[in-house]
Design a protein around this motif. Structure first.
Motif, mmCIF file in Angstrom:
data_model
loop_
_atom_site.group_PDB
_atom_site.id
_atom_site.type_symbol
_atom_site.label_atom_id
_atom_site.label_comp_id
_atom_site.label_asym_id
_atom_site.label_seq_id
_atom_site.Cartn_x
_atom_site.Cartn_y
_atom_site.Cartn_z
ATOM 1 N N ASP A 1 0.803 -1.218 0.000
ATOM 2 C CA ASP A 1 0.000 0.000 0.000
ATOM 3 C C ASP A 1 0.836 1.268 0.000
ATOM 4 N N THR A 2 2.125 1.143 0.258
ATOM 5 C CA THR A 2 2.989 2.323 0.299
ATOM 6 C C THR A 2 4.201 2.100 -0.593
ATOM 7 N N ASP A 3 4.888 3.204 -0.911
ATOM 8 C CA ASP A 3 6.098 3.101 -1.726
ATOM 9 C C ASP A 3 7.138 2.231 -1.029
ATOM 10 N N GLY A 4 7.215 2.329 0.316
ATOM 11 C CA GLY A 4 8.178 1.529 1.066
ATOM 12 C C GLY A 4 7.894 0.050 0.950
ATOM 13 N N GLU A 5 6.610 -0.334 0.996
ATOM 14 C CA GLU A 5 6.249 -1.740 0.874
ATOM 15 C C GLU A 5 6.523 -2.256 -0.533
ATOM 16 N N VAL A 6 6.273 -1.428 -1.524
ATOM 17 C CA VAL A 6 6.564 -1.815 -2.906
ATOM 18 C C VAL A 6 8.057 -2.076 -3.069
ATOM 19 N N ALA A 7 8.878 -1.183 -2.506
ATOM 20 C CA ALA A 7 10.328 -1.339 -2.600
ATOM 21 C C ALA A 7 10.787 -2.597 -1.875
ATOM 22 N N ALA A 8 10.185 -2.882 -0.707
ATOM 23 C CA ALA A 8 10.574 -4.067 0.065
ATOM 24 C C ALA A 8 10.242 -5.336 -0.696
ATOM 25 N N MET A 9 9.069 -5.375 -1.328
ATOM 26 C CA MET A 9 8.691 -6.566 -2.084
ATOM 27 C C MET A 9 9.590 -6.759 -3.293
ATOM 28 N N ALA A 10 9.970 -5.656 -3.928
ATOM 29 C CA ALA A 10 10.834 -5.744 -5.102
ATOM 30 C C ALA A 10 12.218 -6.257 -4.727
ATOM 31 N N ALA A 11 12.662 -5.959 -3.491
ATOM 32 C CA ALA A 11 13.993 -6.356 -3.056
ATOM 33 C C ALA A 11 14.017 -7.744 -2.423
ATOM 34 N N ALA A 12 12.865 -8.366 -2.269
ATOM 35 C CA ALA A 12 12.790 -9.666 -1.613
ATOM 36 C C ALA A 12 13.522 -10.737 -2.425
ATOM 37 N N LEU A 13 14.159 -11.664 -1.714
ATOM 38 C CA LEU A 13 14.859 -12.766 -2.360
ATOM 39 C C LEU A 13 13.879 -13.905 -2.650
ATOM 40 N N ASP A 14 14.177 -14.671 -3.680
ATOM 41 C CA ASP A 14 13.370 -15.860 -3.958
ATOM 42 C C ASP A 14 13.525 -16.840 -2.801
ATOM 43 N N ALA A 15 12.416 -17.366 -2.327
ATOM 44 C CA ALA A 15 12.445 -18.283 -1.189
ATOM 45 C C ALA A 15 12.381 -19.726 -1.662
ATOM 46 N N GLY A 16 13.401 -20.497 -1.322
ATOM 47 C CA GLY A 16 13.384 -21.917 -1.630
ATOM 48 C C GLY A 16 12.626 -22.700 -0.576
ATOM 49 N N ASP A 17 12.323 -23.942 -0.880
ATOM 50 C CA ASP A 17 11.622 -24.813 0.060
ATOM 51 C C ASP A 17 12.620 -25.792 0.661
ATOM 52 N N PHE A 18 12.686 -25.821 1.975
ATOM 53 C CA PHE A 18 13.631 -26.698 2.662
ATOM 54 C C PHE A 18 13.475 -28.158 2.234
ATOM 55 N N MET A 19 12.245 -28.571 1.961
ATOM 56 C CA MET A 19 11.989 -29.966 1.593
ATOM 57 C C MET A 19 12.591 -30.329 0.236
ATOM 58 N N ASP A 20 12.947 -29.340 -0.562
ATOM 59 C CA ASP A 20 13.526 -29.603 -1.873
ATOM 60 C C ASP A 20 15.043 -29.770 -1.832
ATOM 61 N N LEU A 21 15.652 -29.485 -0.688
ATOM 62 C CA LEU A 21 17.112 -29.559 -0.597
ATOM 63 C C LEU A 21 17.601 -31.007 -0.584
ATOM 64 N N GLN A 22 18.732 -31.216 -1.203
ATOM 65 C CA GLN A 22 19.427 -32.501 -1.156
ATOM 66 C C GLN A 22 20.708 -32.276 -0.363
ATOM 67 N N LEU A 23 20.718 -32.709 0.896
ATOM 68 C CA LEU A 23 21.847 -32.418 1.773
ATOM 69 C C LEU A 23 22.672 -33.663 2.055
ATOM 70 N N GLY A 24 23.950 -33.422 2.315
ATOM 71 C CA GLY A 24 24.839 -34.500 2.713
ATOM 72 C C GLY A 24 24.955 -34.568 4.220
ATOM 73 N N ALA A 25 26.107 -35.010 4.684
ATOM 74 C CA ALA A 25 26.318 -35.162 6.123
ATOM 75 C C ALA A 25 26.414 -33.803 6.809
ATOM 76 N N LYS A 26 26.185 -33.824 8.121
ATOM 77 C CA LYS A 26 26.304 -32.608 8.928
ATOM 78 C C LYS A 26 27.721 -32.477 9.468
ATOM 79 N N ILE A 27 28.136 -31.248 9.673
ATOM 80 C CA ILE A 27 29.405 -31.012 10.346
ATOM 81 C C ILE A 27 29.256 -31.421 11.810
ATOM 82 N N VAL A 28 30.234 -32.143 12.324
ATOM 83 C CA VAL A 28 30.224 -32.541 13.728
ATOM 84 C C VAL A 28 31.203 -31.658 14.488
ATOM 85 N N GLY A 29 30.664 -30.806 15.346
ATOM 86 C CA GLY A 29 31.483 -29.896 16.128
ATOM 87 C C GLY A 29 31.606 -30.343 17.568
ATOM 88 N N PRO A 30 32.124 -29.476 18.443
ATOM 89 C CA PRO A 30 32.280 -29.832 19.865
ATOM 90 C C PRO A 30 30.970 -30.220 20.533
#
Length: 242
Positions: free
Chosen positions: A35-64
């Motif tokens: 509804d405002t110029d600020g909101e328009v600018a914020a939406m335009a600057a938004a990053l594409d959001a991926g879905d966590f369920m689509d990720l193909q991950l390997g092993a986790k780092i094991v720390g302390p």
């Protein structure tokens, strides 16, 4: 030519009218409209959001602390959320050891945030939870720069749907080199609240240097900060957040 242009304009007007009628019959979240110029600018600057369920991950780092880091997000008033984090290598990498991983390996930082607490006595807030019941959490964000950030970030859309419903809206943006996930559920109705997990992720070319108080939640109109895996700055490493 004049007739074609006229027909095109008429068709466009009818299509817009149809869209407007359809939108009026559906719930619209705060961040789906600007509804405002600020909101328009914020939406335009938004990053594409991926879905966590689509990720193909390997092993986790094991720390302390093992393959996962758990803790509480707090301020002077008490604990406002539990956070469980891990960092994973790409699919096929096992073990995930930054010391032997090739330069440029993509690391996925994952943070599972539970407003209030995760109801597990051995992790996060545990029996020491002192916050009031979280009725509404509105953001998860970093309070330190996202070193090595590649521009890829997202969240679990299934969890957002479960916690908030179809009107769930999460907008990812950058500020001062850091990432922010703004969670909107509109006014009233279901909100992201007490003990409802929501998973966020971002990807970096840098491995974690250790847990840092680099993450925050905005809940019950307050900010609370907690620790999670965080990469140290490295000369020459880029940051898609600037």
């Amino acid at each position: 030519m004049i007739n074609r242009v006229g027909l095109f304009a008429l068709a466009s007007a009818l299509a817009l009218a149809a869209c407007s009628d359809g939108a009026s019959n559906n719930e619209v979240t705060d961040l789906n409209s600007a509804d405002t110029d600020g909101e328009v600018a914020a939406m335009a600057a938004a990053l594409d959001a991926g879905d966590f369920m689509d990720l193909q991950l390997g092993a986790k780092i094991v720390g302390p602390q093992g393959p996962e880091v758990t803790g509480a997000m707090s301020n002077a008033e008490g604990n406002f959320a539990d956070i469980r984090s891990f960092v994973a290598c790409p699919a096929g990498m096992d073990p995930c050891d930054p010391k032997s991983a090739p330069e440029g390996t993509l690391y996925t930082y994952v943070h599972v945030v539970y407003p209030g607490e995760d109801n597990k006595p051995g992790t996060g807030s545990g029996t020491g939870n002192t916050s009031s019941d979280i009725e509404r959490a509105t953001a998860f964000r970093m309070v330190m720069p996202a070193h090595g950030f590649t521009g890829a970030a997202g969240y679990s859309k299934a969890e957002a749907m479960s916690a908030i419903g179809a009107k769930a809206d999460v907008v990812i943006s950058c500020k001062d080199g850091a990432l922010s996930w703004t969670v909107s559920a509109g006014d009233g109705g279901n909100q992201w609240g007490q003990a409802e997990p929501l998973t966020f992720y971002w990807q970096s070319t840098l491995p974690p240097a250790g847990p840092e108080k680099a993450y925050a939640i905005e809940a019950n109109y307050a900010e609370a900060i907690g620790a999670g895996p965080y990469p140290a700055a490295k000369e020459g490493a880029s940051n898609a957040c600037g």
